[in-house]
Design an enzyme around this catalytic site. Structure first.
Site, short mmCIF file in Angstrom:
data_model
loop_
_atom_site.label_atom_id
_atom_site.label_comp_id
_atom_site.label_asym_id
_atom_site.label_seq_id
_atom_site.Cartn_x
_atom_site.Cartn_y
_atom_site.Cartn_z
N ILE A 4 1.79 -5.01 2.55
CA ILE A 4 1.39 -3.72 1.99
C ILE A 4 1.75 -2.59 2.96
O ILE A 4 1.52 -2.70 4.16
CB ILE A 4 -0.14 -3.69 1.76
N CYS A 5 2.29 -1.50 2.41
CA CYS A 5 2.53 -0.30 3.19
C CYS A 5 1.45 0.72 2.82
O CYS A 5 1.50 1.32 1.75
CB CYS A 5 3.92 0.26 2.87
N LEU A 6 0.44 0.83 3.68
CA LEU A 6 -0.66 1.77 3.45
C LEU A 6 -1.12 2.27 4.81
O LEU A 6 -1.45 1.46 5.69
CB LEU A 6 -1.81 1.07 2.71
#
Length: 199
Positions: A91-93
């Site tokens: 995940i890119c967060l």
């Protein structure tokens, strides 16, 4: 595992269990085994998104240095989203990286991930193929995300045209998962997907 991390996780699990907001948003978290180092999360696809009606499983690993460092979270359920790898579930967060603060909790993380499903950010992608489709062909992106939500997360929507194309590739000996991934990345162009697989 450090005592501070264990105490904090115990408190946060109670917080998630007792939160009306979490119950309303259909979010769930539980321990995996006896250790506080690994948890299993679940979020419901938000309403009015291609993920509506689907349920997504998350793997949550708690570092020794928690809460001073963020948990490591990934999607176990496959998902078609620009900020999640369609292959690994990474995940890119920002709050899972440099924007993490010790005051944040598992509840914050789960609600933020659910919000990310409702508001993809293709300009800061984890999966470049999905991000490009999201920006250049938003309608195909919506249908593909809905199709994956149905295929992998129990979503309610079935696309007969997409199912038929997958079946045609399966008839050529391609696995269902590879057929779906290739068709999705080729915007459901059967000829391009076939070339991609067999070239």
């Amino acid at each position: 595992m450090a005592n501070i991390a264990v105490q904090r996780i115990k408190r946060e699990l109670k917080e998630v269990l007792n939160s009306d907001e979490v119950a309303r948003c259909s979010i769930h978290v539980e321990l995996v085994g006896e250790s506080f180092a690994e948890l299993k999360g679940e979020i419901a696809g938000p309403p009015d998104t291609p993920y509506e009606g689907a349920r997504f499983q998350l793997e949550i690993k708690i570092p020794e240095t928690y809460p001073f460092n963020p948990p490591k979270v990934r999607f176990v359920t496959k998902i078609w989203h620009p900020n999640v790898s369609s292959v690994t579930g990474a995940i890119c967060l920002d709050i899972l990286k440099h924007q993490w603060a010790a005051a944040m909790t598992l509840r914050t993380v789960l609600l933020s991930l659910q919000a990310l499903l409702a508001s993809p950010e293709p300009d800061d992608p984890q999966d470049a193929v999905v991000a490009r489709q999201c920006k250049d062909k938003p309608q195909i992106f919506q249908l593909t995300a809905q199709h994956w939500a149905n295929a992998y997360a129990g979503g309610p929507s079935v696309n007969p045209d997409y199912e038929n194309k997958i079946r045609r590739l399966k008839d050529l000996g391609v696995t269902e998962m590879n057929a779906r991934a290739s068709l999705s990345s080729c915007d459901w162009d059967l000829e391009r997907a076939t070339e991609q697989i067999f070239s």
